[in-house]
Write a protein that holds these residues in place. Structure first.
Motif, PDB file in Angstrom:
ATOM      1  N   LYS A  12      -7.600  13.583 -24.733  1.00 29.36           N
ATOM      2  CA  LYS A  12      -7.078  14.873 -25.112  1.00 29.36           C
ATOM      3  C   LYS A  12      -6.767  15.512 -23.861  1.00 29.36           C
ATOM      4  O   LYS A  12      -5.864  16.644 -23.946  1.00 29.36           O
ATOM      5  N   GLY A  14      -5.248  14.351 -21.478  1.00 30.50           N
ATOM      6  CA  GLY A  14      -4.262  13.481 -20.679  1.00 30.50           C
ATOM      7  C   GLY A  14      -4.434  12.274 -20.001  1.00 30.50           C
ATOM      8  O   GLY A  14      -3.563  11.912 -19.029  1.00 30.50           O
ATOM      9  N   GLU A  50       4.593   3.324 -33.510  1.00 35.25           N
ATOM     10  CA  GLU A  50       4.900   4.849 -33.739  1.00 35.25           C
ATOM     11  C   GLU A  50       3.416   5.515 -33.736  1.00 35.25           C
ATOM     12  O   GLU A  50       3.477   6.478 -33.221  1.00 35.25           O
ATOM     13  N   TYR A  53       2.506   6.402 -30.409  1.00 35.78           N
ATOM     14  CA  TYR A  53       3.363   7.380 -29.622  1.00 35.78           C
ATOM     15  C   TYR A  53       2.877   8.692 -30.282  1.00 35.78           C
ATOM     16  O   TYR A  53       2.861   9.663 -29.533  1.00 35.78           O
ATOM     17  N   VAL A  54       2.876   8.950 -31.638  1.00 40.06           N
ATOM     18  CA  VAL A  54       2.444   9.977 -32.250  1.00 40.06           C
ATOM     19  C   VAL A  54       1.057  10.685 -31.575  1.00 40.06           C
ATOM     20  O   VAL A  54       0.912  11.824 -31.305  1.00 40.06           O
ATOM     21  N   TRP A  55       0.169   9.819 -31.522  1.00 39.63           N
ATOM     22  CA  TRP A  55      -1.350  10.172 -31.077  1.00 39.63           C
ATOM     23  C   TRP A  55      -1.212  10.587 -29.612  1.00 39.63           C
ATOM     24  O   TRP A  55      -1.599  11.556 -29.426  1.00 39.63           O
ATOM     25  N   TRP A  56      -0.439   9.769 -28.770  1.00 42.35           N
ATOM     26  CA  TRP A  56      -0.273  10.335 -27.414  1.00 42.35           C
ATOM     27  C   TRP A  56       0.560  11.838 -27.467  1.00 42.35           C
ATOM     28  O   TRP A  56       0.062  12.806 -26.881  1.00 42.35           O
ATOM     29  N   LYS A  57       1.491  11.642 -28.311  1.00 40.73           N
ATOM     30  CA  LYS A  57       2.433  13.074 -28.344  1.00 40.73           C
ATOM     31  C   LYS A  57       1.440  14.245 -28.732  1.00 40.73           C
ATOM     32  O   LYS A  57       1.544  15.298 -28.187  1.00 40.73           O
ATOM     33  N   ASP A  58       0.702  14.118 -29.833  1.00 37.37           N
ATOM     34  CA  ASP A  58      -0.102  15.125 -30.754  1.00 37.37           C
ATOM     35  C   ASP A  58      -1.550  15.039 -30.061  1.00 37.37           C
ATOM     36  O   ASP A  58      -2.335  15.401 -30.934  1.00 37.37           O
ATOM     37  N   ARG A  59      -1.988  14.352 -28.835  1.00 38.25           N
ATOM     38  CA  ARG A  59      -3.486  14.062 -28.786  1.00 38.25           C
ATOM     39  C   ARG A  59      -4.085  15.417 -28.579  1.00 38.25           C
ATOM     40  O   ARG A  59      -5.291  15.344 -29.013  1.00 38.25           O
ATOM     41  N   GLU A  60      -3.692  16.406 -28.337  1.00 41.46           N
ATOM     42  CA  GLU A  60      -4.303  17.733 -28.314  1.00 41.46           C
ATOM     43  C   GLU A  60      -4.713  18.208 -29.699  1.00 41.46           C
ATOM     44  O   GLU A  60      -5.553  18.853 -29.698  1.00 41.46           O
ATOM     45  N   ASN A  61      -3.908  18.153 -30.580  1.00 38.54           N
ATOM     46  CA  ASN A  61      -4.207  18.462 -31.926  1.00 38.54           C
ATOM     47  C   ASN A  61      -4.854  17.483 -32.928  1.00 38.54           C
ATOM     48  O   ASN A  61      -5.244  17.764 -33.981  1.00 38.54           O
TER      49      ASN A  61
END
Length: 183
Positions: A12, A14, A50, A53-61
């Protein structure tokens, strides 16, 4: 579990190294799991890629309430089942089209003309629909999505989807009735 909490906190924040560690640990087993459900290696790999990718992109949420392993396997299972459902919808649509084509081939020239005219009436009516209503109609009738799925995708209530579909059906019914009174 404590290790999962630590890793999740790092991701989270980064920390790419923590993320890469999870990726390396789970990528191959998740691909095999996806393959066991979908029966296709390329699809399984795409699903897993995918997911990460989505997990890294939206890791904060992203909220992972269970273990990382359970979250990843659950996500792969859900996406794999969704893929299979999509394939089943495509197959049903293909079978319906082939059935219609067969019926048209067996039809008399007069019946073929009526099919074509009716198809034109329907297409013309659909072109008159507002964009959102047409999108809802296509998602439901052509992609096989349920009202609840459409509501989630469009961020509206299920009642809104029901109301929009009712309006489409009413308009189609009116236009088809006009057509059938002409012939």
């Amino acid at each position: 579990m404590l290790n999962d909490l630590f890793v999740l906190k790092k991701i989270k924040e980064g920390d790419i190294k923590a993320f890469e560690g999870v990726f390396r640990q789970y990528y191959a087993p998740l691909c095999l799991y996806g393959l066991s459900i979908t029966g296709r290696k390329d699809v399984a790999e795409e699903i897993v890629q995918e997911l990460f990718y989505v997990w890294w992109k939206d890791r904060e949420n992203i909220q992972i309430l269970r273990s990382v392993k359970n979250y990843l396997y659950g996500a792969v299972r859900n996406q794999s089942l969704q893929y299979l459902e999509h394939i089943a919808v495509q197959e049903r649509h293909r079978e319906r089209v082939l059935s219609i084509e067969k019926d048209e081939q067996d039809a008399t020239p007069h019946q073929q003309l009526e099919y074509k005219e009716l198809e034109e009436v329907i297409n013309r009516t659909l072109k008159q629909l507002p964009d959102r209503r047409l999108k809802i109609f296509r998602m439901h009738r052509m992609e096989g999505k349920k009202y609840k799925e459409i509501a989630e995708i469009l961020s509206v209530s299920v009642k809104t989807i029901e109301a929009e579909m009712t309006k489409v059906y009413q308009l189609l019914r009116q236009e088809i009735e006009k057509y059938t009174h002409i012939i």
